[in-house]
Design a protein around this motif. Structure first.
Motif: not given
Length: 231
Positions: A130-157
């Motif tokens: 999204l950043g490469e395309k110039g689209i404003k975005n926020y990534c939640t952060g949190g615990l990184l789940l390597m198998h899905s390359v996704a942030y999760a957990g209480s910080e993300a929520e």
């Protein structure tokens, strides 16, 4: 070809066909059948496949987790069609939740035509694109789940809970005829629930391969979403 490379290629082949014979794999991989059988035994130990007489089938049990790098190639044409349809529900200035599913990630390709979008995602890969395309975005952060390359957990929520979104686009491993949408990851299911709670509208994206498949963690019912986008 090293063992890990060969096993990754076996998974890639099986994601396209669902099942494969040892002879077929040996031919494609230029490896001996005993070598392929050892690879299949190792993949079965990892819970990714089930051995059958003369070959193997992809394991689709509730606790199986297929890495994102393989899911990205699975049914990719259908996923592009789904996200192209999904983009029709977007308007300039929308605030959008996008989950970290391989399906929803294709939506990034259809967002450049809109003005003043703000996207919130728990996918670091989607955030970078999204950043490469110039689209404003926020990534939640949190615990990184390597198998899905996704942030999760209480910080993300917690991050998601502070956002009021216009639309949520999400997917999952499957849904049943009774309308229950489910997934194999409790962490990702919880993140999706948080997104749905703080969205005015929600759209569930699923290709035909996900119909009538049931997994351990319920997310919501199809009656709880604005619409289902399918092929």
């Amino acid at each position: 070809m090293f063992n890990l490379e060969r096993q990754n290629e076996i998974l890639r082949i099986m994601l396209k066909s669902g099942s494969v014979s040892t002879k077929e794999l040996a031919k494609v991989l230029y490896a001996s059948e005993p070598t392929v059988r050892r690879d299949l035994t190792e993949l079965e130990k990892q819970g990714k496949i089930l051995r059958t007489h003369g070959g193997a089938v992809l394991r689709m049990a509730a606790d199986s987790e297929i890495p994102l790098r393989f899911r990205e190639d699975q049914n990719s044409d259908a996923k592009r069609i789904l996200t192209q349809k999904a983009a029709e529900f977007i308007s300039d200035g929308n605030i959008i939740f996008m989950d970290a599913s391989s399906t929803v990630s294709h939506l990034v390709d259809y967002l450049e035509k809109f003005n003043d979008l703000v996207v919130i995602t728990n996918s670091p890969k989607a955030s970078m694109r999204l950043g490469e395309k110039g689209i404003k975005n926020y990534c939640t952060g949190g615990l990184l789940l390597m198998h899905s390359v996704a942030y999760a957990g209480s910080e993300a929520e917690r991050f998601i809970a502070n956002i009021n979104a216009d639309i949520c686009f999400f997917s999952s491993r499957g849904y049943m005829e009774n309308g229950m949408i489910s997934d194999s990851s409790v962490e990702e299911a919880s993140v999706r629930k948080a997104m749905l709670k703080n969205s005015a509208k929600s759209y569930y994206l699923c290709d035909n391969s996900k119909k009538n498949t049931k997994y351990i963690y319920n997310i919501c019912s199809t009656q709880d979403v604005t619409d289902i986008i399918t092929d």
